[in-house]
Design an enzyme around this catalytic site. Structure first.
Site, PDB file in Angstrom:
ATOM      1  N   ARG A   1     -38.710  13.769 -78.454  1.00  0.00           N
ATOM      2  CA  ARG A   1     -38.808  15.529 -78.511  1.00  0.00           C
ATOM      3  C   ARG A   1     -38.717  16.016 -79.981  1.00  0.00           C
ATOM      4  NH1 ARG A   1     -33.526  17.416 -76.018  1.00  0.00           N
ATOM      5  NH2 ARG A   1     -34.254  19.569 -75.955  1.00  0.00           N
TER       6      ARG A   1
ATOM      7  N   ARG B   1     -27.878  16.885 -70.578  1.00  0.00           N
ATOM      8  CA  ARG B   1     -29.213  17.233 -70.276  1.00  0.00           C
ATOM      9  C   ARG B   1     -30.020  15.871 -70.140  1.00  0.00           C
ATOM     10  NH1 ARG B   1     -31.534  22.102 -73.736  1.00  0.00           N
ATOM     11  NH2 ARG B   1     -33.230  20.722 -73.635  1.00  0.00           N
TER      12      ARG B   1
ATOM     13  N   LYS C   1     -30.334  26.799 -82.195  1.00  0.00           N
ATOM     14  CA  LYS C   1     -30.985  28.210 -81.867  1.00  0.00           C
ATOM     15  C   LYS C   1     -30.477  28.776 -80.661  1.00  0.00           C
ATOM     16  CE  LYS C   1     -35.067  26.463 -80.853  1.00  0.00           C
ATOM     17  NZ  LYS C   1     -35.285  25.162 -80.747  1.00  0.00           N
TER      18      LYS C   1
ATOM     19  N   ARG D   1     -44.084  27.398 -78.708  1.00  0.00           N
ATOM     20  CA  ARG D   1     -43.854  26.044 -79.131  1.00  0.00           C
ATOM     21  C   ARG D   1     -45.347  25.468 -79.523  1.00  0.00           C
ATOM     22  NH1 ARG D   1     -38.991  24.846 -76.358  1.00  0.00           N
ATOM     23  NH2 ARG D   1     -38.465  22.875 -76.064  1.00  0.00           N
TER      24      ARG D   1
ATOM     25  N   ARG E   1     -23.952  17.120 -77.142  1.00  0.00           N
ATOM     26  CA  ARG E   1     -24.054  18.446 -76.487  1.00  0.00           C
ATOM     27  C   ARG E   1     -23.789  18.295 -74.901  1.00  0.00           C
ATOM     28  NH1 ARG E   1     -29.031  22.276 -77.154  1.00  0.00           N
ATOM     29  NH2 ARG E   1     -30.277  20.679 -76.231  1.00  0.00           N
TER      30      ARG E   1
HETATM   31  P1  AMP Z   1     -35.326  23.397 -74.589  1.00  0.00           P
HETATM   32  O1  AMP Z   1     -34.581  23.762 -73.850  1.00  0.00           O
HETATM   33  O2  AMP Z   1     -36.222  24.546 -75.315  1.00  0.00           O
HETATM   34  O3  AMP Z   1     -35.372  22.333 -75.502  1.00  0.00           O
HETATM   35  O4  AMP Z   1     -36.759  23.088 -73.457  1.00  0.00           O
HETATM   36  C1  AMP Z   1     -36.417  21.965 -72.652  1.00  0.00           C
HETATM   37  C2  AMP Z   1     -37.928  21.390 -72.245  1.00  0.00           C
HETATM   38  O5  AMP Z   1     -38.556  22.714 -71.501  1.00  0.00           O
HETATM   39  C3  AMP Z   1     -38.916  20.961 -73.190  1.00  0.00           C
HETATM   40  O6  AMP Z   1     -38.905  19.797 -73.544  1.00  0.00           O
HETATM   41  C4  AMP Z   1     -40.133  21.226 -72.445  1.00  0.00           C
HETATM   42  O7  AMP Z   1     -40.325  20.219 -71.519  1.00  0.00           O
HETATM   43  C5  AMP Z   1     -39.871  22.602 -71.549  1.00  0.00           C
HETATM   44  N1  AMP Z   1     -40.387  23.880 -72.413  1.00  0.00           N
HETATM   45  C6  AMP Z   1     -39.486  24.656 -72.925  1.00  0.00           C
HETATM   46  N2  AMP Z   1     -40.022  25.683 -73.405  1.00  0.00           N
HETATM   47  C7  AMP Z   1     -41.372  25.376 -73.742  1.00  0.00           C
HETATM   48  C8  AMP Z   1     -42.733  25.880 -74.418  1.00  0.00           C
HETATM   49  N3  AMP Z   1     -42.746  27.132 -75.017  1.00  0.00           N
HETATM   50  N4  AMP Z   1     -43.739  25.123 -73.991  1.00  0.00           N
HETATM   51  C9  AMP Z   1     -43.778  23.949 -73.343  1.00  0.00           C
HETATM   52  N5  AMP Z   1     -42.684  23.294 -72.665  1.00  0.00           N
HETATM   53  C10 AMP Z   1     -41.445  24.100 -72.807  1.00  0.00           C
END
Ligand code: AMP
Length: 216
Positions: free
Chosen positions: A168, A157, A15, A90, A124
């Site tokens: 996740r 990460r 994404k 989410r 990654r």
């Molecule tokens: P991502 O980079 O999108 O995978 O986000 C990394 C982490 O940020 C996730 O595992 C959550 O802990 C937090 N996070 C990001 N976006 C959201 C969201 N829309 N709602 C809740 N937690 C989020």
């Protein structure tokens, strides 16, 4: 006319990569709630301190915090012509809250087999300095561990480590189904096969946007 887009799909489906490319091409901001949180954590802000433990465990940050962050970001002038939301909504609550903030034109749902996702995520690497994304196998930097763009150090990460990835993906599967349904019922959901090359996926997105009259 606006280009208010939501990108859905499991972590690791690409994404962020597709959003980055389309954001540059059409000059609309790429808004990743994950990137916002990582930056706040890095800077050690109040918000960063609040969300740190959730992000590092791969758990969702509480809705009220995320919704507030997105509301503030979407009110910035650079979002007037459109934006790409990556990683938000989410939860169904977040999707409903988003509709109160603005009108979404289209939601892309990127899909790929689990084996592809795990391979993409575990390889990654991200530049600590400029955020550029690499993959040890599919998109390696010229010098291992060093960013081609800015020379910064690359890191993995915390939540891309194998023991957190499974968690996740499980959370994603549980939480995403109602959101996908929500946009499908509104008639603005399109599914994109993200197991193909980056170029093919991006071209597919553009064709869909053109077919919907959102791009010329
Ligand atoms: P991502 O980079 O999108 O995978 O986000 C990394 C982490 O940020 C996730 O595992 C959550 O802990 C937090 N996070 C990001 N976006 C959201 C969201 N829309 N709602 C809740 N937690 C989020």
């Amino acid at each position: 006319m606006t280009l208010n887009l939501v990108f859905l799909g499991p972590p690791g489906v690409g994404k962020g990569t597709y959003a980055e490319a389309l954001s540059k091409r059409y000059n609309i901001p790429h808004i990743s709630t994950g990137d916002i949180f990582r930056e706040e954590i890095r800077k050690g802000t109040e918000l960063g301190k609040k969300v740190k433990s959730y992000v590092e465990r791969g758990e969702l940050v509480p809705d009220e915090i995320v919704i507030e962050v997105v509301k503030k970001r979407l009110s910035q002038p650079d979002c007037e012509r459109g934006f790409i939301l990556d990683g938000f909504p989410r939860t169904l609550n977040q999707a409903i809250a988003l509709d109160k903030i603005t009108k979404i034109d289209l939601a892309f749902n990127f899909v790929a087999p689990k084996s592809v996702i795990i391979e993409r995520l575990s390889g990654r690497r991200i530049c600590k300095r400029c955020g550029a994304i690499y993959h040890v196998k599919f998109n390696p930097p010229k010098k291992p561990g060093i960013c081609d763009v800015c020379g910064g150090p690359l890191y993995q990460r915390e939540d891309d480590k194998p023991e957190v990835i499974e968690e996740r993906l499980k959370i994603y599967e549980r939480q995403s189904a109602p959101i996908v349904d929500y946009y499908r019922k509104k008639g603005i959901l399109v599914e994109v096969d993200a197991s193909r090359s980056k170029e093919e996926v991006i071209k597919n997105c553009e064709d869909i946007l053109k077919a919907r009259g959102l791009l010329h």
